[in-house]
Design a protein around this motif. Structure first.
Motif, PDB file in Angstrom:
ATOM      1  N   ALA A  47      17.857  12.361  15.332  1.00 44.66           N
ATOM      2  CA  ALA A  47      18.053  13.816  15.254  1.00 44.66           C
ATOM      3  C   ALA A  47      18.161  14.266  13.808  1.00 44.66           C
ATOM      4  CB  ALA A  47      19.308  14.214  16.025  1.00 44.66           C
ATOM      5  N   ARG A  48      18.873  13.494  13.010  1.00 45.80           N
ATOM      6  CA  ARG A  48      19.060  13.831  11.587  1.00 45.80           C
ATOM      7  C   ARG A  48      17.744  13.772  10.848  1.00 45.80           C
ATOM      8  NH1 ARG A  48      19.552  14.950   7.079  1.00 45.80           N
ATOM      9  NH2 ARG A  48      21.386  14.962   5.716  1.00 45.80           N
ATOM     10  N   ALA A  49      16.894  12.826  11.215  1.00 44.93           N
ATOM     11  CA  ALA A  49      15.598  12.691  10.560  1.00 44.93           C
ATOM     12  C   ALA A  49      14.701  13.882  10.847  1.00 44.93           C
ATOM     13  CB  ALA A  49      14.907  11.400  11.009  1.00 44.93           C
ATOM     14  N   VAL A  50      14.786  14.424  12.053  1.00 46.21           N
ATOM     15  CA  VAL A  50      13.951  15.573  12.421  1.00 46.21           C
ATOM     16  C   VAL A  50      14.523  16.871  11.855  1.00 46.21           C
ATOM     17  CG1 VAL A  50      13.039  16.937  14.340  1.00 46.21           C
ATOM     18  CG2 VAL A  50      13.126  14.446  14.513  1.00 46.21           C
ATOM     19  N   VAL A 158       9.590   8.696  11.080  1.00 52.41           N
ATOM     20  CA  VAL A 158       8.934   7.394  11.165  1.00 52.41           C
ATOM     21  C   VAL A 158       9.725   6.363  10.356  1.00 52.41           C
ATOM     22  CG1 VAL A 158       6.906   6.068  10.406  1.00 52.41           C
ATOM     23  CG2 VAL A 158       6.604   8.210  11.660  1.00 52.41           C
ATOM     24  N   TYR A 159      10.128   6.740   9.153  1.00 49.95           N
ATOM     25  CA  TYR A 159      10.895   5.815   8.322  1.00 49.95           C
ATOM     26  C   TYR A 159      12.215   5.445   9.004  1.00 49.95           C
ATOM     27  CZ  TYR A 159      13.016   3.666   4.248  1.00 49.95           C
ATOM     28  OH  TYR A 159      13.611   2.758   3.400  1.00 49.95           O
ATOM     29  N   MET A 160      12.854   6.448   9.614  1.00 48.17           N
ATOM     30  CA  MET A 160      14.133   6.196  10.267  1.00 48.17           C
ATOM     31  C   MET A 160      13.974   5.211  11.421  1.00 48.17           C
ATOM     32  SD  MET A 160      17.288   7.226   9.740  1.00 48.17           S
ATOM     33  CE  MET A 160      17.257   8.885   9.058  1.00 48.17           C
ATOM     34  N   LEU A 161      12.954   5.414  12.238  1.00 43.69           N
ATOM     35  CA  LEU A 161      12.747   4.530  13.382  1.00 43.69           C
ATOM     36  C   LEU A 161      12.312   3.134  12.959  1.00 43.69           C
ATOM     37  CD1 LEU A 161      11.021   6.989  15.881  1.00 43.69           C
ATOM     38  CD2 LEU A 161      13.250   5.915  16.180  1.00 43.69           C
ATOM     39  N   ARG A 162      11.375   3.060  12.015  1.00 44.23           N
ATOM     40  CA  ARG A 162      10.820   1.756  11.644  1.00 44.23           C
ATOM     41  C   ARG A 162      11.751   0.958  10.728  1.00 44.23           C
ATOM     42  NH1 ARG A 162       8.612  -1.528  12.255  1.00 44.23           N
ATOM     43  NH2 ARG A 162       6.807  -1.887  10.934  1.00 44.23           N
ATOM     44  N   GLU A 163      12.244   1.576   9.664  1.00 44.26           N
ATOM     45  CA  GLU A 163      12.991   0.839   8.659  1.00 44.26           C
ATOM     46  C   GLU A 163      14.488   0.784   8.939  1.00 44.26           C
ATOM     47  OE1 GLU A 163      11.310  -0.515   5.226  1.00 44.26           O
ATOM     48  OE2 GLU A 163      10.477  -0.837   7.229  1.00 44.26           O
ATOM     49  N   VAL A 164      15.055   1.886   9.414  1.00 43.12           N
ATOM     50  CA  VAL A 164      16.499   1.923   9.625  1.00 43.12           C
ATOM     51  C   VAL A 164      16.865   1.372  10.996  1.00 43.12           C
ATOM     52  CG1 VAL A 164      18.563   3.378   9.606  1.00 43.12           C
ATOM     53  CG2 VAL A 164      16.672   3.899   8.058  1.00 43.12           C
ATOM     54  N   GLU A 165      16.162   1.838  12.035  1.00 41.28           N
ATOM     55  CA  GLU A 165      16.442   1.357  13.391  1.00 41.28           C
ATOM     56  C   GLU A 165      15.620   0.123  13.773  1.00 41.28           C
ATOM     57  OE1 GLU A 165      18.715   2.133  15.784  1.00 41.28           O
ATOM     58  OE2 GLU A 165      19.623   3.165  14.083  1.00 41.28           O
ATOM     59  N   GLU A 166      14.672  -0.231  12.912  1.00 42.11           N
ATOM     60  CA  GLU A 166      13.870  -1.438  13.096  1.00 42.11           C
ATOM     61  C   GLU A 166      13.094  -1.451  14.414  1.00 42.11           C
ATOM     62  OE1 GLU A 166      16.695  -4.610  12.508  1.00 42.11           O
ATOM     63  OE2 GLU A 166      16.554  -4.444  10.328  1.00 42.11           O
ATOM     64  N   CYS A 167      12.604  -0.291  14.807  1.00 45.50           N
ATOM     65  CA  CYS A 167      11.728  -0.217  15.981  1.00 45.50           C
ATOM     66  C   CYS A 167      10.355  -0.786  15.615  1.00 45.50           C
ATOM     67  CB  CYS A 167      11.563   1.233  16.435  1.00 45.50           C
ATOM     68  SG  CYS A 167      13.089   2.000  17.039  1.00 45.50           S
ATOM     69  N   SER A 168       9.650  -1.271  16.604  1.00 47.49           N
ATOM     70  CA  SER A 168       8.302  -1.779  16.366  1.00 47.49           C
ATOM     71  C   SER A 168       7.342  -0.623  16.129  1.00 47.49           C
ATOM     72  CB  SER A 168       7.828  -2.597  17.573  1.00 47.49           C
ATOM     73  OG  SER A 168       7.637  -1.736  18.695  1.00 47.49           O
ATOM     74  N   VAL A 169       6.164  -0.957  15.602  1.00 44.26           N
ATOM     75  CA  VAL A 169       5.124   0.057  15.407  1.00 44.26           C
ATOM     76  C   VAL A 169       4.773   0.696  16.738  1.00 44.26           C
ATOM     77  CG1 VAL A 169       2.716   0.425  14.765  1.00 44.26           C
ATOM     78  CG2 VAL A 169       4.162  -1.029  13.341  1.00 44.26           C
ATOM     79  N   GLU A 170       4.633  -0.138  17.767  1.00 43.64           N
ATOM     80  CA  GLU A 170       4.228   0.364  19.080  1.00 43.64           C
ATOM     81  C   GLU A 170       5.288   1.281  19.682  1.00 43.64           C
ATOM     82  OE1 GLU A 170       4.091  -2.764  18.056  1.00 43.64           O
ATOM     83  OE2 GLU A 170       1.908  -2.907  17.827  1.00 43.64           O
ATOM     84  N   GLU A 171       6.555   0.890  19.580  1.00 39.99           N
ATOM     85  CA  GLU A 171       7.622   1.726  20.133  1.00 39.99           C
ATOM     86  C   GLU A 171       7.711   3.052  19.388  1.00 39.99           C
ATOM     87  OE1 GLU A 171      12.444   1.708  21.054  1.00 39.99           O
ATOM     88  OE2 GLU A 171      11.513  -0.016  20.058  1.00 39.99           O
TER      89      GLU A 171
END
Length: 235
Positions: A47-50, A158-171
């Motif tokens: 939410a903060r990222a958006v 995208v940065y928050m999900l991939r780098e901070v939350e470590e989600c995969s590219v696909e997720e």
């Protein structure tokens, strides 16, 4: 959703997400508290990222949880609970942006020219530190948070999900409704922008690095003077 029904001596922490959902559906509202506690950090970060602002991100989170509670019967378990909740948070946050008429034309950002600048990668986990290291890490965290805040919204999430939350590219691609290649491109450019931003911020403080003031200066000065005096006495 059925009304609240008390369930005695339930060890919520030992239950997986599906078991917690089942309890909430049966009327055990307290189980929803534990769902929120498990997911709060990721969902707030999204939410903060958006939104780009703390207090409204908290409002988004509250509204999203209210929607999720009402819609919990529709959760089928096809994806993880956190993924399902993230989608609700993204929809709520984007809806607020549309109301503010501040959506960014990301299709234009995505086709912007790339460059070959070196990319810096930031560690997302730190080990145990002493108080001084902890204070330094806190300063670094604030520096990163400010730099991330300045990213374009689409890059930021995208940065928050991939780098901070470590989600995969696909997720990440699935959550945001974009192509995996777009995720990779936005992450690459987010890193590049962060590198540039952090370089600019740090350049102004380079002259202040390794300060030799205060007690450190006095300690070394006094030690040298004492040695000089000792040599003079021996001479």
């Amino acid at each position: 959703m059925q009304g609240h029904a008390h369930v005695a001596s339930v060890d919520y922490t030992a239950l997986d997400d599906h078991a917690l959902v089942a309890l909430v559906r049966s009327g055990e509202r307290e189980a929803f508290r534990h769902i929120m506690q498990r997911c709060n950090q990721r969902l707030f970060r999204v939410a903060r990222a958006v939104i780009g602002e703390d207090s409204e991100a908290e409002d988004v989170l509250q509204e999203s949880y209210m929607r999720a509670y009402d819609k919990l019967d529709s959760f089928r378990g096809d994806s993880s609970l956190s993924t399902w909740l993230t989608t609700i948070v993204l929809n709520e946050a984007r809806g607020r942006l549309r109301k503010r008429h501040t959506m960014v034309g990301l299709e234009q950002v995505d086709v912007a020219p790339d460059d070959t600048h070196q990319i810096i990668r930031f560690p997302s986990k730190f080990g145990s530190e002493d108080p001084a290291a902890f204070a330094a890490r806190t300063q670094i965290r604030h520096l990163l948070e400010h730099a991330i805040d300045e990213l374009p919204p689409g890059f930021r999430v995208v940065y928050m999900l991939r780098e901070v939350e470590e989600c995969s590219v696909e997720e990440t691609a699935s959550q945001l409704g974009i192509k995996p290649e777009t995720v990779k491109t936005r992450l690459h450019r987010a890193r590049r922008l962060l590198r540039s931003s952090l370089h600019d911020r740090l350049a102004g403080t380079m002259g202040e690095a390794f300060p030799f003031m205060g007690q450190r200066c006095a300690r070394v000065t006094e030690a040298v003077m004492a040695r000089l005096e000792a040599e003079a006495t021996d001479a």
